[in-house]
Design an enzyme around this catalytic site. Structure first.
Site, PDB file in Angstrom:
ATOM      1  N   ARG A 281     -29.581 -41.355 -98.845  1.00  0.00           N
ATOM      2  CA  ARG A 281     -29.524 -42.809 -98.731  1.00  0.00           C
ATOM      3  C   ARG A 281     -29.342 -43.231 -97.282  1.00  0.00           C
ATOM      4  O   ARG A 281     -28.581 -42.614 -96.546  1.00  0.00           O
ATOM      5  CB  ARG A 281     -28.358 -43.357 -99.575  1.00  0.00           C
ATOM      6  CG  ARG A 281     -28.718 -43.549-101.022  1.00  0.00           C
ATOM      7  CD  ARG A 281     -27.548 -43.834-101.924  1.00  0.00           C
ATOM      8  NE  ARG A 281     -26.560 -44.780-101.428  1.00  0.00           N
ATOM      9  CZ  ARG A 281     -25.470 -45.140-102.116  1.00  0.00           C
ATOM     10  NH1 ARG A 281     -25.261 -44.634-103.337  1.00  0.00           N
ATOM     11  NH2 ARG A 281     -24.607 -45.978-101.618  1.00  0.00           N
TER      12      ARG A 281
ATOM     13  N   ARG B  30     -24.629 -35.649-100.286  1.00  0.00           N
ATOM     14  CA  ARG B  30     -25.278 -36.314-101.425  1.00  0.00           C
ATOM     15  C   ARG B  30     -26.794 -36.393-101.230  1.00  0.00           C
ATOM     16  O   ARG B  30     -27.297 -36.687-100.164  1.00  0.00           O
ATOM     17  CB  ARG B  30     -24.739 -37.736-101.593  1.00  0.00           C
ATOM     18  CG  ARG B  30     -25.546 -38.528-102.633  1.00  0.00           C
ATOM     19  CD  ARG B  30     -24.882 -39.759-103.130  1.00  0.00           C
ATOM     20  NE  ARG B  30     -24.409 -40.645-102.097  1.00  0.00           N
ATOM     21  CZ  ARG B  30     -23.575 -41.645-102.320  1.00  0.00           C
ATOM     22  NH1 ARG B  30     -23.113 -41.864-103.529  1.00  0.00           N
ATOM     23  NH2 ARG B  30     -23.183 -42.430-101.333  1.00  0.00           N
TER      24      ARG B  30
ATOM     25  N   LYS C   4     -17.694 -42.270-108.592  1.00  0.00           N
ATOM     26  CA  LYS C   4     -17.761 -43.269-109.668  1.00  0.00           C
ATOM     27  C   LYS C   4     -19.074 -43.163-110.428  1.00  0.00           C
ATOM     28  O   LYS C   4     -19.107 -43.169-111.660  1.00  0.00           O
ATOM     29  CB  LYS C   4     -17.644 -44.702-109.096  1.00  0.00           C
ATOM     30  CG  LYS C   4     -16.411 -44.936-108.249  1.00  0.00           C
ATOM     31  CD  LYS C   4     -16.372 -46.351-107.679  1.00  0.00           C
ATOM     32  CE  LYS C   4     -17.517 -46.701-106.748  1.00  0.00           C
ATOM     33  NZ  LYS C   4     -17.539 -45.933-105.485  1.00  0.00           N
TER      34      LYS C   4
ATOM     35  N   ARG D  92     -18.645 -48.854 -94.438  1.00  0.00           N
ATOM     36  CA  ARG D  92     -18.414 -49.023 -95.888  1.00  0.00           C
ATOM     37  C   ARG D  92     -16.953 -48.750 -96.245  1.00  0.00           C
ATOM     38  O   ARG D  92     -16.367 -49.441 -97.079  1.00  0.00           O
ATOM     39  CB  ARG D  92     -19.353 -48.108 -96.681  1.00  0.00           C
ATOM     40  CG  ARG D  92     -20.809 -48.599 -96.639  1.00  0.00           C
ATOM     41  CD  ARG D  92     -21.785 -47.533 -97.075  1.00  0.00           C
ATOM     42  NE  ARG D  92     -21.573 -47.073 -98.424  1.00  0.00           N
ATOM     43  CZ  ARG D  92     -21.981 -45.879 -98.885  1.00  0.00           C
ATOM     44  NH1 ARG D  92     -22.626 -45.053 -98.092  1.00  0.00           N
ATOM     45  NH2 ARG D  92     -21.760 -45.558-100.126  1.00  0.00           N
TER      46      ARG D  92
ATOM     47  N   ARG E  71     -16.092 -55.989-106.573  1.00  0.00           N
ATOM     48  CA  ARG E  71     -15.713 -55.449-105.270  1.00  0.00           C
ATOM     49  C   ARG E  71     -14.931 -56.463-104.450  1.00  0.00           C
ATOM     50  O   ARG E  71     -14.529 -56.153-103.338  1.00  0.00           O
ATOM     51  CB  ARG E  71     -16.985 -55.128-104.489  1.00  0.00           C
ATOM     52  CG  ARG E  71     -17.396 -53.677-104.551  1.00  0.00           C
ATOM     53  CD  ARG E  71     -18.754 -53.627-103.881  1.00  0.00           C
ATOM     54  NE  ARG E  71     -18.992 -52.402-103.210  1.00  0.00           N
ATOM     55  CZ  ARG E  71     -19.719 -51.413-103.721  1.00  0.00           C
ATOM     56  NH1 ARG E  71     -20.203 -51.496-104.941  1.00  0.00           N
ATOM     57  NH2 ARG E  71     -19.946 -50.342-103.021  1.00  0.00           N
TER      58      ARG E  71
HETATM   59  P1  AP5 Z   1     -21.192 -40.482-106.373  1.00  0.00           P
HETATM   60  O1  AP5 Z   1     -20.937 -40.308-107.827  1.00  0.00           O
HETATM   61  O2  AP5 Z   1     -22.560 -40.847-105.927  1.00  0.00           O
HETATM   62  O3  AP5 Z   1     -20.084 -41.474-105.745  1.00  0.00           O
HETATM   63  P2  AP5 Z   1     -19.900 -43.036-105.883  1.00  0.00           P
HETATM   64  O4  AP5 Z   1     -18.432 -43.299-105.976  1.00  0.00           O
HETATM   65  O5  AP5 Z   1     -20.766 -43.581-106.964  1.00  0.00           O
HETATM   66  O6  AP5 Z   1     -20.398 -43.456-104.428  1.00  0.00           O
HETATM   67  P3  AP5 Z   1     -21.354 -44.588-103.857  1.00  0.00           P
HETATM   68  O7  AP5 Z   1     -21.456 -44.258-102.391  1.00  0.00           O
HETATM   69  O8  AP5 Z   1     -22.626 -44.720-104.625  1.00  0.00           O
HETATM   70  O9  AP5 Z   1     -20.487 -45.840-104.019  1.00  0.00           O
HETATM   71  P4  AP5 Z   1     -20.561 -47.108-103.241  1.00  0.00           P
HETATM   72  O10 AP5 Z   1     -19.587 -47.898-104.003  1.00  0.00           O
HETATM   73  O11 AP5 Z   1     -20.311 -47.040-101.786  1.00  0.00           O
HETATM   74  O12 AP5 Z   1     -22.114 -47.511-103.263  1.00  0.00           O
HETATM   75  P5  AP5 Z   1     -22.951 -48.460-104.210  1.00  0.00           P
HETATM   76  O13 AP5 Z   1     -24.205 -47.778-104.537  1.00  0.00           O
HETATM   77  O14 AP5 Z   1     -22.111 -49.004-105.308  1.00  0.00           O
HETATM   78  O15 AP5 Z   1     -20.740 -39.111-105.645  1.00  0.00           O
HETATM   79  C1  AP5 Z   1     -20.890 -38.930-104.253  1.00  0.00           C
HETATM   80  C2  AP5 Z   1     -21.300 -37.472-103.977  1.00  0.00           C
HETATM   81  O16 AP5 Z   1     -20.227 -36.603-104.386  1.00  0.00           O
HETATM   82  C3  AP5 Z   1     -22.545 -36.997-104.770  1.00  0.00           C
HETATM   83  O17 AP5 Z   1     -23.265 -36.113-103.965  1.00  0.00           O
HETATM   84  C4  AP5 Z   1     -21.954 -36.242-105.974  1.00  0.00           C
HETATM   85  O18 AP5 Z   1     -22.821 -35.221-106.450  1.00  0.00           O
HETATM   86  C5  AP5 Z   1     -20.681 -35.660-105.360  1.00  0.00           C
HETATM   87  N1  AP5 Z   1     -19.602 -35.533-106.348  1.00  0.00           N
HETATM   88  C6  AP5 Z   1     -19.302 -36.403-107.339  1.00  0.00           C
HETATM   89  N2  AP5 Z   1     -18.238 -35.955-108.032  1.00  0.00           N
HETATM   90  C7  AP5 Z   1     -17.874 -34.768-107.441  1.00  0.00           C
HETATM   91  C8  AP5 Z   1     -16.836 -33.828-107.696  1.00  0.00           C
HETATM   92  N3  AP5 Z   1     -15.962 -34.004-108.701  1.00  0.00           N
HETATM   93  N4  AP5 Z   1     -16.743 -32.741-106.912  1.00  0.00           N
HETATM   94  C9  AP5 Z   1     -17.599 -32.568-105.895  1.00  0.00           C
HETATM   95  N5  AP5 Z   1     -18.630 -33.414-105.589  1.00  0.00           N
HETATM   96  C10 AP5 Z   1     -18.741 -34.518-106.365  1.00  0.00           C
HETATM   97  O19 AP5 Z   1     -23.238 -49.697-103.228  1.00  0.00           O
HETATM   98  C11 AP5 Z   1     -24.142 -49.611-102.144  1.00  0.00           C
HETATM   99  C12 AP5 Z   1     -24.214 -50.964-101.441  1.00  0.00           C
HETATM  100  O20 AP5 Z   1     -24.700 -51.964-102.349  1.00  0.00           O
HETATM  101  C13 AP5 Z   1     -22.887 -51.519-100.925  1.00  0.00           C
HETATM  102  O21 AP5 Z   1     -22.544 -50.983 -99.663  1.00  0.00           O
HETATM  103  C14 AP5 Z   1     -23.186 -53.014-100.885  1.00  0.00           C
HETATM  104  O22 AP5 Z   1     -23.950 -53.363 -99.762  1.00  0.00           O
HETATM  105  C15 AP5 Z   1     -24.049 -53.219-102.130  1.00  0.00           C
HETATM  106  N6  AP5 Z   1     -23.276 -53.558-103.316  1.00  0.00           N
HETATM  107  C16 AP5 Z   1     -23.206 -52.849-104.480  1.00  0.00           C
HETATM  108  N7  AP5 Z   1     -22.396 -53.446-105.357  1.00  0.00           N
HETATM  109  C17 AP5 Z   1     -21.932 -54.568-104.747  1.00  0.00           C
HETATM  110  C18 AP5 Z   1     -21.006 -55.590-105.144  1.00  0.00           C
HETATM  111  N8  AP5 Z   1     -20.408 -55.575-106.333  1.00  0.00           N
HETATM  112  N9  AP5 Z   1     -20.762 -56.586-104.257  1.00  0.00           N
HETATM  113  C19 AP5 Z   1     -21.367 -56.635-103.053  1.00  0.00           C
HETATM  114  N10 AP5 Z   1     -22.224 -55.686-102.605  1.00  0.00           N
HETATM  115  C20 AP5 Z   1     -22.504 -54.644-103.456  1.00  0.00           C
END
Ligand code: AP5
Length: 211
Positions: A157, A125, A13, A168, A88
């Site tokens: 991370r 990542r 994403k 997660r 979420r």
């Molecule tokens: P990446 O693009 O980083 O994936 P992502 O979907 O953004 O993954 P995240 O792990 O960041 O999402 P998340 O929702 O768990 O975490 P968030 O930071 O929002 O890609 C992943 C990897 O794959 C990278 O290495 C990339 O290079 C590679 N890649 C990408 N596309 C590719 C492709 N096509 N082919 C091959 N490789 C590829 O949240 C973290 C924490 O914050 C949560 O756990 C929670 O505690 C808190 N939080 C955040 N938002 C909320 C909310 N709304 N409510 C409550 N808590 C929240």
């Protein structure tokens, strides 16, 4: 365009939101990045959410919703935005709908990626403190361990550790995946096959949006 990118952790994403936001000229608003910045800056909010994020649980709805709605109200988001990682929960989705009022969401893009590919993506990542994201095999930086954009050191991370990723994924299945049906019911959900290279997927997202 008022877009939401929805999908499991590691689905890509953030990677796609950065590329698509650049193409459309709208801000990429990532609640995970915003919360990590609060933790890094040792703010009151950061102190409140740090342990929750480290164990892979969701930050309470009211905290994250207040932070997100304040960001969406800023002038640069007036002509559109991409929300990455929000909403979420059903409560967050309802708060967003209420805040947007008649200016409802244009589309919700759902990233459909198999769990073994998610694990592979997350385990490779590497992130920089300003939110730029790499993968050791698929998208390595030019110099190992250094961000191409700002020269900062890359790190893994804390919540990318295997046992936290398992938490997660289960939090996602229980609390976030019901939003797929919620937005399908509003006829704004667009399903995207998330397998494939980064640029191919960006082209798919833009095609889904008629761009
Ligand atoms: P990446 O693009 O980083 O994936 P992502 O979907 O953004 O993954 P995240 O792990 O960041 O999402 P998340 O929702 O768990 O975490 P968030 O930071 O929002 O890609 C992943 C990897 O794959 C990278 O290495 C990339 O290079 C590679 N890649 C990408 N596309 C590719 C492709 N096509 N082919 C091959 N490789 C590829 O949240 C973290 C924490 O914050 C949560 O756990 C929670 O505690 C808190 N939080 C955040 N938002 C909320 C909310 N709304 N409510 C409550 N808590 C929240």
């Amino acid at each position: 365009m008022r877009l939401v990118f929805l999908g499991p952790p590691g689905a890509g994403k953030g990677t796609q939101a950065a590329q698509v936001a650049d193409r459309l000229g709208i801000p990429h608003i990532a609640t995970g990045d915003m919360l990590r910045q609060e933790v890094a800056a040792a703010t009151e909010l950061g102190a409140e959410v740090q342990a929750i994020m480290e164990r892979g649980d969701l930050v309470p709805d009211d905290l994250v919703t207040d932070m997100l709605l304040a960001r969406v109200a800023r002038p640069d988001a007036a002509s559109g935005f991409i929300l990455d990682g929000f909403p979420r929960t059903r409560a967050q989705a309802e708060a967003l709908a209420e805040a947007l009022g008649e200016e409802s969401l244009t589309a919700v893009i759902y990233f459909d990626v198999a769990e073994d590919e998610i694990v592979r993506r997350i385990s490779g990542r590497r992130s920089c403190p300003h939110g730029h994201v790499y993968h050791v095999e698929d998208h390595p930086p030019r110099a190992a361990g250094i961000c191409d954009e700002d020269g900062e050191g890359l790190f893994r991370r804390d919540d990318d550790a295997e046992e936290v990723v398992r938490t997660r994924l289960s939090v996602y299945r229980e609390q976030t995946s019901p939003l797929v049906d919620f937005y399908e019911g509003q006829s704004i959900l667009r399903r995207l096959a998330g397998a494939g290279g980064r640029d191919a997927i960006t082209a798919r997202v833009l095609a889904l949006l008629g761009q």
